[in-house]
Design a protein around this motif. Structure first.
Motif, PDB file in Angstrom:
ATOM      1  N   TRP A 154      -6.933  -3.235 -11.875  1.00 32.08           N
ATOM      2  CA  TRP A 154      -5.848  -2.861 -10.969  1.00 32.08           C
ATOM      3  C   TRP A 154      -4.501  -2.937 -11.669  1.00 32.08           C
ATOM      4  O   TRP A 154      -3.602  -2.117 -11.420  1.00 32.08           O
ATOM      5  N   PHE A 155      -4.358  -3.916 -12.574  1.00 33.11           N
ATOM      6  CA  PHE A 155      -3.089  -4.100 -13.286  1.00 33.11           C
ATOM      7  C   PHE A 155      -2.884  -2.989 -14.304  1.00 33.11           C
ATOM      8  O   PHE A 155      -1.790  -2.425 -14.413  1.00 33.11           O
ATOM      9  N   TRP A 156      -3.936  -2.672 -15.085  1.00 31.69           N
ATOM     10  CA  TRP A 156      -3.809  -1.577 -16.057  1.00 31.69           C
ATOM     11  C   TRP A 156      -3.497  -0.270 -15.329  1.00 31.69           C
ATOM     12  O   TRP A 156      -2.678   0.517 -15.809  1.00 31.69           O
ATOM     13  N   ARG A 157      -4.154  -0.013 -14.186  1.00 35.15           N
ATOM     14  CA  ARG A 157      -3.890   1.205 -13.423  1.00 35.15           C
ATOM     15  C   ARG A 157      -2.423   1.313 -13.040  1.00 35.15           C
ATOM     16  O   ARG A 157      -1.795   2.348 -13.206  1.00 35.15           O
ATOM     17  N   GLY A 158      -1.904   0.213 -12.500  1.00 44.34           N
ATOM     18  CA  GLY A 158      -0.547   0.262 -11.984  1.00 44.34           C
ATOM     19  C   GLY A 158       0.510   0.283 -13.065  1.00 44.34           C
ATOM     20  O   GLY A 158       1.433   1.111 -13.031  1.00 44.34           O
ATOM     21  N   TRP A 159       0.383  -0.609 -14.048  1.00 43.16           N
ATOM     22  CA  TRP A 159       1.454  -0.779 -15.039  1.00 43.16           C
ATOM     23  C   TRP A 159       1.341   0.171 -16.216  1.00 43.16           C
ATOM     24  O   TRP A 159       2.359   0.523 -16.827  1.00 43.16           O
ATOM     25  N   PHE A 160       0.133   0.605 -16.566  1.00 44.20           N
ATOM     26  CA  PHE A 160      -0.034   1.408 -17.772  1.00 44.20           C
ATOM     27  C   PHE A 160      -0.391   2.872 -17.495  1.00 44.20           C
ATOM     28  O   PHE A 160      -0.021   3.753 -18.269  1.00 44.20           O
ATOM     29  N   PHE A 161      -1.119   3.119 -16.405  1.00 45.07           N
ATOM     30  CA  PHE A 161      -1.507   4.491 -16.082  1.00 45.07           C
ATOM     31  C   PHE A 161      -0.644   5.107 -14.979  1.00 45.07           C
ATOM     32  O   PHE A 161      -0.772   6.290 -14.697  1.00 45.07           O
ATOM     33  N   GLY A 162       0.201   4.315 -14.331  1.00 46.82           N
ATOM     34  CA  GLY A 162       0.980   4.813 -13.202  1.00 46.82           C
ATOM     35  C   GLY A 162       2.473   4.697 -13.435  1.00 46.82           C
ATOM     36  O   GLY A 162       2.942   4.143 -14.431  1.00 46.82           O
ATOM     37  N   ILE A 163       3.233   5.235 -12.485  1.00 43.74           N
ATOM     38  CA  ILE A 163       4.699   5.166 -12.568  1.00 43.74           C
ATOM     39  C   ILE A 163       5.294   4.582 -11.294  1.00 43.74           C
ATOM     40  O   ILE A 163       6.516   4.571 -11.128  1.00 43.74           O
ATOM     41  N   GLU A 164       4.453   4.103 -10.375  1.00 44.16           N
ATOM     42  CA  GLU A 164       4.987   3.518  -9.149  1.00 44.16           C
ATOM     43  C   GLU A 164       5.699   2.201  -9.448  1.00 44.16           C
ATOM     44  O   GLU A 164       5.283   1.449 -10.336  1.00 44.16           O
ATOM     45  N   PRO A 165       6.750   1.892  -8.706  1.00 45.43           N
ATOM     46  CA  PRO A 165       7.462   0.630  -8.909  1.00 45.43           C
ATOM     47  C   PRO A 165       6.932  -0.463  -7.996  1.00 45.43           C
ATOM     48  O   PRO A 165       6.162  -0.211  -7.060  1.00 45.43           O
ATOM     49  N   VAL A 166       7.364  -1.677  -8.240  1.00 43.07           N
ATOM     50  CA  VAL A 166       7.092  -2.801  -7.350  1.00 43.07           C
ATOM     51  C   VAL A 166       8.202  -2.858  -6.310  1.00 43.07           C
ATOM     52  O   VAL A 166       9.378  -2.921  -6.650  1.00 43.07           O
ATOM     53  N   ASP A 167       7.842  -2.807  -5.046  1.00 47.39           N
ATOM     54  CA  ASP A 167       8.790  -3.028  -3.948  1.00 47.39           C
ATOM     55  C   ASP A 167       7.993  -3.504  -2.745  1.00 47.39           C
ATOM     56  O   ASP A 167       7.421  -2.704  -2.018  1.00 47.39           O
ATOM     57  N   ILE A 168       7.910  -4.808  -2.594  1.00 41.88           N
ATOM     58  CA  ILE A 168       7.181  -5.414  -1.485  1.00 41.88           C
ATOM     59  C   ILE A 168       8.192  -5.967  -0.491  1.00 41.88           C
ATOM     60  O   ILE A 168       9.152  -6.636  -0.879  1.00 41.88           O
ATOM     61  N   SER A 169       7.973  -5.676   0.780  1.00 43.36           N
ATOM     62  CA  SER A 169       8.924  -6.050   1.827  1.00 43.36           C
ATOM     63  C   SER A 169       8.303  -7.052   2.799  1.00 43.36           C
ATOM     64  O   SER A 169       7.122  -6.940   3.142  1.00 43.36           O
ATOM     65  N   ILE A 170       9.104  -8.030   3.223  1.00 46.59           N
ATOM     66  CA  ILE A 170       8.736  -8.864   4.367  1.00 46.59           C
ATOM     67  C   ILE A 170       9.210  -8.129   5.616  1.00 46.59           C
ATOM     68  O   ILE A 170      10.405  -7.954   5.825  1.00 46.59           O
ATOM     69  N   ASP A 171       8.261  -7.681   6.435  1.00 46.24           N
ATOM     70  CA  ASP A 171       8.627  -6.891   7.620  1.00 46.24           C
ATOM     71  C   ASP A 171       8.876  -7.756   8.847  1.00 46.24           C
ATOM     72  O   ASP A 171       9.740  -7.449   9.666  1.00 46.24           O
ATOM     73  N   SER A 172       8.088  -8.813   8.997  1.00 47.04           N
ATOM     74  CA  SER A 172       8.285  -9.680  10.164  1.00 47.04           C
ATOM     75  C   SER A 172       7.670 -11.042   9.911  1.00 47.04           C
ATOM     76  O   SER A 172       6.768 -11.182   9.079  1.00 47.04           O
ATOM     77  N   VAL A 173       8.188 -12.036  10.634  1.00 49.14           N
ATOM     78  CA  VAL A 173       7.640 -13.390  10.600  1.00 49.14           C
ATOM     79  C   VAL A 173       7.531 -13.877  12.045  1.00 49.14           C
ATOM     80  O   VAL A 173       8.516 -13.865  12.790  1.00 49.14           O
ATOM     81  N   LYS A 174       6.321 -14.265  12.450  1.00 51.75           N
ATOM     82  CA  LYS A 174       6.103 -14.780  13.801  1.00 51.75           C
ATOM     83  C   LYS A 174       5.589 -16.216  13.709  1.00 51.75           C
ATOM     84  O   LYS A 174       4.737 -16.530  12.868  1.00 51.75           O
ATOM     85  N   MET A 175       6.092 -17.061  14.601  1.00 48.14           N
ATOM     86  CA  MET A 175       5.717 -18.474  14.589  1.00 48.14           C
ATOM     87  C   MET A 175       4.778 -18.773  15.742  1.00 48.14           C
ATOM     88  O   MET A 175       4.970 -18.290  16.876  1.00 48.14           O
ATOM     89  N   PHE A 176       3.724 -19.558  15.486  1.00 45.07           N
ATOM     90  CA  PHE A 176       2.768 -19.974  16.513  1.00 45.07           C
ATOM     91  C   PHE A 176       2.567 -21.482  16.419  1.00 45.07           C
ATOM     92  O   PHE A 176       2.589 -22.048  15.320  1.00 45.07           O
ATOM     93  N   ARG A 177       2.373 -22.100  17.602  1.00 52.79           N
ATOM     94  CA  ARG A 177       1.989 -23.514  17.643  1.00 52.79           C
ATOM     95  C   ARG A 177       0.724 -23.649  18.468  1.00 52.79           C
ATOM     96  O   ARG A 177       0.488 -22.883  19.413  1.00 52.79           O
ATOM     97  N   LEU A 178      -0.097 -24.649  18.156  1.00 53.67           N
ATOM     98  CA  LEU A 178      -1.342 -24.890  18.863  1.00 53.67           C
ATOM     99  C   LEU A 178      -1.070 -25.347  20.299  1.00 53.67           C
ATOM    100  O   LEU A 178      -0.194 -26.187  20.530  1.00 53.67           O
ATOM    101  N   ASP A 179      -1.784 -24.754  21.259  1.00 58.09           N
ATOM    102  CA  ASP A 179      -1.709 -25.208  22.656  1.00 58.09           C
ATOM    103  C   ASP A 179      -2.494 -26.514  22.751  1.00 58.09           C
ATOM    104  O   ASP A 179      -3.718 -26.525  22.835  1.00 58.09           O
ATOM    105  N   THR A 180      -1.770 -27.645  22.783  1.00 57.63           N
ATOM    106  CA  THR A 180      -2.424 -28.949  22.710  1.00 57.63           C
ATOM    107  C   THR A 180      -2.970 -29.429  24.046  1.00 57.63           C
ATOM    108  O   THR A 180      -3.664 -30.431  24.090  1.00 57.63           O
ATOM    109  N   LYS A 181      -2.605 -28.782  25.157  1.00 59.45           N
ATOM    110  CA  LYS A 181      -3.000 -29.184  26.517  1.00 59.45           C
ATOM    111  C   LYS A 181      -2.301 -30.457  26.976  1.00 59.45           C
ATOM    112  O   LYS A 181      -2.544 -30.952  28.086  1.00 59.45           O
ATOM    113  N   ASP A 182      -1.450 -31.037  26.111  1.00 64.79           N
ATOM    114  CA  ASP A 182      -0.684 -32.231  26.484  1.00 64.79           C
ATOM    115  C   ASP A 182       0.300 -31.820  27.576  1.00 64.79           C
ATOM    116  O   ASP A 182       1.172 -30.965  27.344  1.00 64.79           O
TER     117      ASP A 182
END
Length: 776
Positions: free
Chosen positions: A561-589
């Motif tokens: 996968w690395f050789w494909r991307g970096w040596f055989f391809g021309i696509e750049p790296v651009d990874i985005s954080i789109d969203s962050v959601k927080m969850f807590r356990l329903d403890t029944k307390d």
């Protein structure tokens, strides 16, 4: 035209590597593209090259030994030579002709390389700019006097630009050797005007020449198992594919010249003065650079212009080429260097304009380079390593030509110093790639320049932790990778077809290897595999497939996968954080549950009209008329009663120990959504900042993208409350857009300048002028 050229270049690289119809093009699905094995894109393993990336049981390569005698004419700037070549056919193939390289023919006006590049006029033109338009002056190029067999009988030949085909009178069978002789001469070009790798530089102030003699003798092209004859024309860019052998070279020069060359000099006693020879003996154990030829002796040589002649004799074993420097304008220093338990003579040759800088640094940079490269590849096998100041940057076995000159007063800038250290490291490093690990530079520039630039980065960082390396850190390749795709080409592109030569062939593969070492594989696995590649292919001819396969074979890391991307391809790296959601356990307390329910109820019950009515002091009917206030008016639905407590107790008692530990942990769960905007899959490196100010980093393998190469969601369990999330905090993946790497989004401030707005009268002169400056 540009897009078409890129497609053709990629197609060519696949064919050369032995590919079948398998394509690198995506299938159109959101998976099954980037993580598929390279398969038949790489050459098919055989008896010569194994599937592991190692030489096969029947690996072979040719050999050529040279006995050369040459004369340097310092008055006419002419080189005349004759050579006896012994060529060993170690291949399984009968040969009816052999190919020799005539690289000096790049200066011949009839060679295609002098006309096939575009040109344009500029408002300011140097002589070199003009000469590129006018074309080279006549009179340059190799002149073959004759080619004969060892008995003096003429051998027919044909010259095609920079290549010479010698037609053999008898077929050269496998296991046989051929001895033949060539006589030749050429006019040495002024490389400051004509360009090229070798030539002379003239110093008008003292009427002396500095000769860097390279690509100077007719030399054997490579005949290999994977390509047959490598007889691609030399155009000045794609460098050299060469055959290993032994050299015996006799160079006749003016008596006051100093000669440094590939290999070991056989007659220092005859060509040096007694004092100089004594210094050479002392240098064999010197811990600091010791001057064999001093500045005063250099000045005497520069002024003498002796009429006598001397012949310097050099031997070099198991090298692929031979180069030399000859001039009156040389100080020469040397120092014994311990490299993996072996003594190597690190040496430098330089003129007066370089002395203050080179005296301090050059030979010690040579020593550092040998030690660091040897640690990461194989122990340096040759007896000497030479750095020559020639306002240049070019490499040959055991000798290289570099730059770095001071001002007239001996001062220099930090940029000049660092540039000199970098270029010496780079060119000395080429002893390993490709002088020893002997890849085909004319076909794959990155296999020598990219690998060498990576090792250069390692050596620079061991030289000085604060050294400003221009290539290596991942973020420094981002500007190139964000360029429009029609201006890019894969690293796996033929040398002649690369448009952005430095970024593509030097910086991108260097960066890729640094990312492999620091981010994907880790130093221990990478270093072992990289050393194994160097060990397997030292003094042999590797291909890209051999490198790719060895790195995986020696590490157990699937990197297709690395050789494909970096040596055989021309696509750049651009990874985005789109969203962050927080969850807590329903403890029944009930305490926790009803507190959260109250907060939610209050939030939903509030609205702008309610807030404004209360703020205005409004008298509410239900408040004033107590008859309207029933049980529910004062009832607190969020009170925890005994029934709630009993229910919770029964529930908790029924939990398993593992479930109880989870309930008591009070963990926070964060669901993070990522998108692959750029297209090049990479590991996820996530930095968490907690409410208490502490930080933590998680590293997720690039394989997280294998089922969906565009979007992934990942849940993380954290003991602390998170206040922010950041991708790639140390900028180690070459992400081209860091603005989408943070949650919440981080603002990047840009400065603006505040100035007083004043409008000058029309026609007024503003901002100073030359007359004003003159009066001052």
């Amino acid at each position: 035209m540009r897009k078409k050229a890129i497609k053709l270049a990629l197609a060519a690289c696949c064919i050369t590597a032995g590919a079948s119809a398998q394509s690198l093009a995506p299938t159109g699905s959101d998976h099954g593209n980037k993580f598929e094995q390279l398969g038949t894109i790489l050459q098919t393993p055989n008896e010569y090259r194994s599937a592991s990336g190692a030489p096969g049981p029947k690996y072979w390569q040719q050999r050529a030994d040279y006995d050369i005698s040459a004369t340097l004419d310092d008055d006419k700037q002419k080189l005349t030579g004759k050579e006896t070549v012994t060529y060993f056919n170690n291949s399984p193939d009968p040969l009816t002709y052999i190919w020799l390289q005539l690289d000096e023919n790049e200066h011949n006006p009839k060679s295609d390389n002098n006309s096939f590049d575009g040109s344009a006029m500029k408002s300011k033109m140097t002589m070199r700019d003009v000469n590129q338009i006018l074309g080279p002056r006549p009179g340059f190029g190799t002149n073959i006097v004759k080619i004969t067999d060892e008995n003096g009988k003429d051998i027919p030949y044909t010259i095609n630009q920079t290549m010479l085909r010698m037609d053999l009178p008898q077929t050269l069978q496998p296991g046989q050797k051929l001895r033949f002789k060539v006589e030749w001469w050429y006019n040495i070009s002024d490389r400051t005007i004509e360009g090229g790798r070798g030539g002379y530089e003239y110093f008008a102030e003292d009427k002396n020449y500095l000769y860097t003699i390279t690509q100077w003798y007719p030399r054997l092209a490579v005949y290999s198992d994977f390509q047959g004859w490598q007889n691609h024309q030399f155009t000045g860019r794609g460098e050299f594919a060469l055959t290993f052998g032994n050299f015996h070279v006799s160079m006749n020069v003016p008596a006051d010249h100093i000669v440094g060359a590939t290999g070991e000099c056989q007659n220092y006693k005859e060509v040096l003065t007694g004092v100089q020879y004594q210094r050479w003996q002392q240098a064999q154990s010197a811990k600091e650079p010791l001057e064999i030829v001093t500045p005063d002796e250099m000045k005497n040589n520069m002024a003498s212009h002796a009429t006598g002649r001397k012949t310097w004799v050099y031997n070099a074993e198991n090298v692929r080429d031979f180069a030399l420097v000859s001039s009156r304008r040389l100080v020469w220093d040397a120092m014994a260097t311990n490299v993996e338990g072996k003594k190597v003579m690190a040496m430098s040759y330089y003129g007066p304009e370089a002395y203050p800088l080179w005296k301090r640094y050059s030979t010690k940079v040579v020593a550092n380079t040998l030690k660091v490269y040897s640690k990461h590849t194989i122990p340096y096998p040759y007896p000497v390593a030479i750095s020559v100041e020639a306002a240049n940057g070019m490499e040959y076995p055991m000798i290289c030509f570099n730059y770095g000159r001071t001002e007239k007063d001996g001062t220099y800038s930090e940029a000049v110093k660092n540039g000199m250290i970098g270029v010496i490291t780079h060119e000395v490093g080429h002893n390993f790639f490709p002088m020893i690990v002997n890849s085909d530079e004319r076909q794959w520039t990155w296999m020598d320049e990219g690998l060498n630039t990576f090792c250069q980065f390692l050596a620079e960082q061991e030289w000085d932790n604060n050294f400003p390396s221009n290539r290596g850190p991942a973020y420094k390749i981002a500007d190139y990778m964000r360029m429009p795709k029609d201006q890019l080409e894969p690293v796996m592109t033929n040398s002649e077809n690369i448009e952005q030569f430095g970024p593509n062939a030097y910086a991108k593969p260097c960066t890729a290897l640094n990312i492999l070492r620091e981010t994907v594989m880790g130093r221990e696995l990478f270093d072992f595999a990289f050393r194994e590649y160097a060990r397997r292919w030292a003094f042999k001819h590797p291909t890209p497939a051999d490198f790719f396969r060895t790195m995986e074979d020696a590490s157990a890391v699937d990197l297709d996968w690395f050789w494909r991307g970096w040596f055989f391809g021309i696509e750049p790296v651009d990874i985005s954080i789109d969203s962050v959601k927080m969850f807590r356990l329903d403890t029944k307390d009930p305490q926790t549950a009803k507190a959260e329910a109250k907060a939610k109820y209050d939030h939903n019950a509030d609205h702008i009209s309610r807030s404004r009515n209360k703020a205005a002091g409004m008298k509410f009917t239900a408040e004033q008329d107590t008859a309207l206030q029933d049980f529910y008016y004062k009832w607190n639905r969020f009170n925890v009663n005994e029934e709630d407590k009993q229910a919770y107790g029964n529930f908790y008692a029924g939990l398993s120990p593992e479930e109880k530990r989870l309930y008591e942990s009070k963990k926070n769960f964060y669901q993070v959504s990522f998108s692959n905007v750029g297209g090049l899959v990479m590991p996820l490196i996530i930095e968490w900042t907690y409410a208490d100010g502490t930080k933590e980093t998680d590293r997720i393998s690039a394989y997280i993208w294998r089922h969906d190469e565009n979007h992934v969601t990942k849940v993380f369990a954290k003991d602390k409350e998170v206040v922010s999330v950041k991708l790639d905090p140390l900028r180690e993946t070459a992400d081209i857009d860091e603005a989408n790497n943070s949650w919440p989004r981080a603002l990047t401030p840009t400065r603006f300048e505040l100035f007083r707005s004043e409008q000058a009268a029309r026609g007024s002169s503003t901002g100073g002028n030359p007359m004003q400056q003159q009066r001052k």
